[in-house]
Design an enzyme around this catalytic site. Structure first.
Site, PDB file in Angstrom:
ATOM      1  NE  ARG A   1       7.945  -2.346   6.062  1.00 13.89           N
ATOM      2  CZ  ARG A   1       6.661  -2.102   6.275  1.00 13.89           C
ATOM      3  NH1 ARG A   1       5.928  -1.543   5.339  1.00 13.89           N
ATOM      4  NH2 ARG A   1       6.116  -2.430   7.418  1.00 13.89           N
TER       5      ARG A   1
ATOM      6  NE  ARG B   1      -4.386  -0.807   9.954  1.00 16.34           N
ATOM      7  CZ  ARG B   1      -3.280  -0.377   9.327  1.00 16.34           C
ATOM      8  NH1 ARG B   1      -3.233   0.799   8.777  1.00 16.34           N
ATOM      9  NH2 ARG B   1      -2.250  -1.158   9.271  1.00 16.34           N
TER      10      ARG B   1
ATOM     11  NE  ARG C   1       6.468  -0.206  10.055  1.00 10.72           N
ATOM     12  CZ  ARG C   1       5.327  -0.138   9.365  1.00 10.72           C
ATOM     13  NH1 ARG C   1       5.292   0.525   8.223  1.00 10.72           N
ATOM     14  NH2 ARG C   1       4.250  -0.723   9.812  1.00 10.72           N
TER      15      ARG C   1
ATOM     16  NE  ARG D   1       2.084  -4.638  11.119  1.00 11.13           N
ATOM     17  CZ  ARG D   1       3.129  -4.420  10.322  1.00 11.13           C
ATOM     18  NH1 ARG D   1       4.329  -4.891  10.650  1.00 11.13           N
ATOM     19  NH2 ARG D   1       2.987  -3.746   9.214  1.00 11.13           N
TER      20      ARG D   1
ATOM     21  CE  LYS E   1      -2.043  -1.000   3.867  1.00 13.90           C
ATOM     22  NZ  LYS E   1      -1.298  -2.227   4.212  1.00 13.90           N
TER      23      LYS E   1
END
Ligand code: AP5
Length: 217
Positions: free
Chosen positions: A130, A91, A162, A173, A16
């Site tokens: 990532r 969300r 992160r 998540r 996203k």
């Protein structure tokens, strides 16, 4: 002309943020990411940042009332007059309803909802590889590597991972997404706004498909 609002939907790691940045640039719209807004507050040690941190580190959603207030404030700023590409918001059904109400006040509505589909198994690999730059650029050690390992191509800053990209937190998540966010797929399908995008393609191919969906909306 009424402002243009695009909602990027998809599980954590679907792409996203990667796509929202490209889309905002191509369409000359502002990229509004609730995750980035919370992280910015955290960096600036605001009260909101401190509140959000505990939820984010555990992979839980920040409460609706706080999140909705933050987005209302952001979308009311002058740079959003032409609209925005929304990434990570809404969300929950309550957030989707709040967004509809807010955009109605602006004399507008959601234009299209690209739903980036990627199977759960691929998401953990994407997020554990990532690498982020302090200015928000997103890399992947394998799929989108910087020229020099751990160094941002644009400003030479040190890349980092992160806190919530640890495999156990990522799995949680994904569960939270399936329970609380996935109902929005039907919410937007019922409104005839949802366009399914195959998120397993290359980054460039995904961008092309999303641009096509926006042009045809
Ligand atoms: P947030 O920052 O929004 O995280 P997220 O939704 O979990 O999404 P991600 O940023 O992890 O993934 P993405 O889909 O943007 O993927 P990306 O492009 O980076 O939210 C974080 C937290 O904040 C939440 O857990 C919650 O606590 C809180 N929060 C935020 N919004 C909230 C809200 N509305 N309500 C309540 N709480 C909220 O890509 C992932 C990786 O894959 C990258 O390395 C990228 O390079 C790579 N990649 C991208 N596309 C491809 C491709 N096509 N092929 C191969 N690799 C690819």
């Amino acid at each position: 002309m009424a402002p243009t609002y695009i909602v990027m939907l998809g599980p954590p790691g679907a792409g996203k943020g990667t796509q929202a940045k490209k889309l905002a640039q191509k369409l000359d719209l502002v990229h509004v990411s609730t995750g980035d807004l919370f992280r910015e507050n955290l960096k600036n040690e605001t009260e909101l940042g401190q509140l959000a941190q505990q939820y984010m580190n555990e992979g839980e959603l920040v409460p609706d009332d706080v999140t909705i207030r933050m987005v209302e404030e952001r979308l009311s700023r002058p740079d959003c007059e032409e609209g925005a590409v929304l990434d990570g918001f809404p969300r929950t059904p309550a957030q989707a309803k709040a967004l509809d109400d807010l955009l109605k006040k602006f004399g507008s509505s959601v234009k299209v909802v690209p739903y980036i589909k990627v199977a759960d198994e691929a998401l953990v690999e994407r997020l554990s590889g990532r690498w982020m730059s302090p200015s928000g650029r997103v890399y992947h050690e394998k799929y989108n590597p910087p020229t020099v390992k751990w160094i941002d191509d644009i400003d030479g800053s040190q890349l980092y991972q992160r806190e919530d990209d640890k495999p156990a937190t990522v799995r949680h998540r994904i569960e939270v997404y399936n329970e609380q966010t996935a109902p929005l797929i039907e919410y937007y399908r019922d409104k005839d706004l949802l366009v399914e995008i195959d998120g397993t393609q290359s980054i460039e191919e995904v961008t092309e498909d999303i641009m096509k969906a926006v042009e045809e909306a």
